[in-house]
Design an enzyme around this catalytic site. Structure first.
Site, short mmCIF file in Angstrom:
data_model
loop_
_atom_site.label_atom_id
_atom_site.label_comp_id
_atom_site.label_asym_id
_atom_site.label_seq_id
_atom_site.Cartn_x
_atom_site.Cartn_y
_atom_site.Cartn_z
N ARG A 101 30.59 -38.36 -83.11
CA ARG A 101 31.03 -37.25 -82.29
C ARG A 101 31.53 -37.82 -80.97
O ARG A 101 30.78 -38.47 -80.24
CB ARG A 101 29.83 -36.33 -82.07
CG ARG A 101 30.19 -34.97 -81.59
CD ARG A 101 28.98 -34.08 -81.64
NE ARG A 101 27.94 -34.47 -80.70
CZ ARG A 101 27.14 -33.60 -80.09
NH1 ARG A 101 27.25 -32.32 -80.36
NH2 ARG A 101 26.23 -33.99 -79.26
N THR A 105 34.94 -34.96 -76.06
CA THR A 105 35.49 -33.74 -76.67
C THR A 105 34.50 -33.05 -77.61
O THR A 105 34.72 -31.90 -77.99
CB THR A 105 36.74 -34.09 -77.51
OG1 THR A 105 36.32 -34.95 -78.59
CG2 THR A 105 37.78 -34.82 -76.68
N ASP A 197 18.57 -37.34 -79.31
CA ASP A 197 19.62 -38.01 -80.08
C ASP A 197 18.99 -38.63 -81.32
O ASP A 197 18.27 -39.64 -81.23
CB ASP A 197 20.30 -39.07 -79.22
CG ASP A 197 21.53 -39.64 -79.91
OD1 ASP A 197 21.42 -40.05 -81.09
OD2 ASP A 197 22.61 -39.64 -79.31
N ASP A 200 19.86 -42.41 -82.17
CA ASP A 200 19.22 -43.36 -81.25
C ASP A 200 17.72 -43.44 -81.49
O ASP A 200 17.14 -44.53 -81.48
CB ASP A 200 19.49 -42.95 -79.79
CG ASP A 200 20.89 -43.34 -79.34
OD1 ASP A 200 21.49 -44.23 -79.98
OD2 ASP A 200 21.38 -42.76 -78.36
C1 PRP Z 1 25.05 -36.58 -84.28
C2 PRP Z 1 24.38 -35.97 -85.49
C3 PRP Z 1 25.53 -35.25 -86.16
C4 PRP Z 1 26.34 -34.79 -84.99
C5 PRP Z 1 26.04 -33.33 -84.78
O1 PRP Z 1 25.70 -37.73 -84.60
O2 PRP Z 1 23.75 -36.89 -86.31
O3 PRP Z 1 26.30 -36.09 -87.01
O4 PRP Z 1 25.94 -35.54 -83.85
O5 PRP Z 1 26.84 -32.82 -83.80
P1 PRP Z 1 27.93 -31.68 -84.05
O6 PRP Z 1 27.27 -30.67 -84.95
O7 PRP Z 1 28.20 -31.15 -82.68
O8 PRP Z 1 29.13 -32.31 -84.68
P2 PRP Z 1 26.35 -38.68 -83.49
O9 PRP Z 1 27.77 -38.32 -83.24
O10 PRP Z 1 25.46 -38.71 -82.28
O11 PRP Z 1 26.41 -40.09 -84.22
P3 PRP Z 1 25.22 -41.07 -84.69
O12 PRP Z 1 24.57 -40.44 -85.89
O13 PRP Z 1 25.94 -42.31 -85.02
O14 PRP Z 1 24.24 -41.23 -83.54
N1 URA Z 2 23.31 -34.99 -82.12
C1 URA Z 2 22.01 -35.35 -81.94
O1 URA Z 2 21.58 -36.44 -82.33
N2 URA Z 2 21.22 -34.48 -81.30
C2 URA Z 2 21.64 -33.29 -80.87
O2 URA Z 2 20.83 -32.53 -80.31
C3 URA Z 2 22.98 -32.95 -81.09
C4 URA Z 2 23.80 -33.81 -81.72
#
Ligand code: PRP
Ligand code: URA
Length: 206
Positions: A101, A105, A197, A200
């Site tokens: 994400r 944006t 997160d 993380d």
């Molecule tokens: C997080 C989560 C989803 C997304 C959700 O991933 O695991 O994939 O955000 O957000 P949304 O519903 O607003 O699209 P992230 O982009 O943080 O990537 P990661 O799993 O690599 O940490």
């Molecule tokens: N992605 C995450 O990992 N946590 C949130 O709360 C939203 C998006």
């Protein structure tokens, strides 16, 4: 259709997962346990076929699963749900969907997609612990459909109403299964109260 699973064990483990002080090792363990319990509930109506086996005592007319399940984790955080479900469904195949994400944006960016050939005839479980704005899940479902998936279940641990509405609007044919529906999103697009997160916390990167 939205289904929020209310099993006491799922709720209890999610409470531990949410705690700020839960360490990476426990976070990973709990996420897999929750995913496994969710899979147990989600698979309650998968088709069985009749079969006959020989026990040490005699013939037994019984049933076995005759249906393919494909797990598609959204990288990275969805990976934290795969092992727990594979423990329950060891024959499941696993595809991968690389999305992140954009932090400015909040729009999803696809960087990897690899799926088994059997998508059209399988139940496809799209895995991501967090359903926030719903942008990532909606984009991933579009990609799954391009690869022929017809029976898709979006399996997330924590969801925000905004994400549920987005997926319901973009993909009304997809079932959404959550362990909890939270209050909403903060101004950084994080689920409140959520669990922070997920990627993380799962991989210890922050
Ligand atoms: C997080 C989560 C989803 C997304 C959700 O991933 O695991 O994939 O955000 O957000 P949304 O519903 O607003 O699209 P992230 O982009 O943080 O990537 P990661 O799993 O690599 O940490
Ligand atoms: N992605 C995450 O990992 N946590 C949130 O709360 C939203 C998006």
């Amino acid at each position: 259709m939205l289904k929020v699973l209310k099993h006491p064990l799922i709720t209890h483990k999610l409470t531990q997962l949410r705690r700020r002080e839960t360490c990476t090792k426990d976070f990973q363990h709990l996420m897999n346990e929750i995913a496994g319990l969710m899979a147990y509930e989600i698979t309650e109506d998968i088709p069985l076929q009749e079969t006959r086996v020989e026990t040490p005592v005699g013939a037994c007319d019984t049933h076995e699963v005759n249906h393919e399940i494909v797990l598609v984790p959204i990288l990275r955080a969805g990976l934290g749900m795969v092992d727990g479900i594979r423990r329950m469904v060891p024959t499941a195949k696993v595809g991968h969907m690389g999305l992140y994400r954009d932090e400015e944006t909040l729009e999803p960016v696809t960087y990897y997609a690899k799926f088994p050939e059997s998508m059209p005839d399988s139940t496809v479980m799209l895995l991501d612990p967090m359903l926030a704005t719903g942008g990532s899940a909606s984009a991933a479902i579009t990609e799954l459909k391009k690869h022929g998936a017809r029976n898709i279940k979006l399996v997330c641990i924590v969801g925000a109403p905004e994400g549920v509405q987005r997926v319901e609007k973009d993909h009304p044919d997809v079932d959404i299964i959550l362990a909890a529906l939270d209050v909403g999103l903060n101004d950084r697009g994080y689920i409140v109260p959520g669990l922070g997160d997920a990627g993380d916390r799962l991989f210890g990167t922050r």
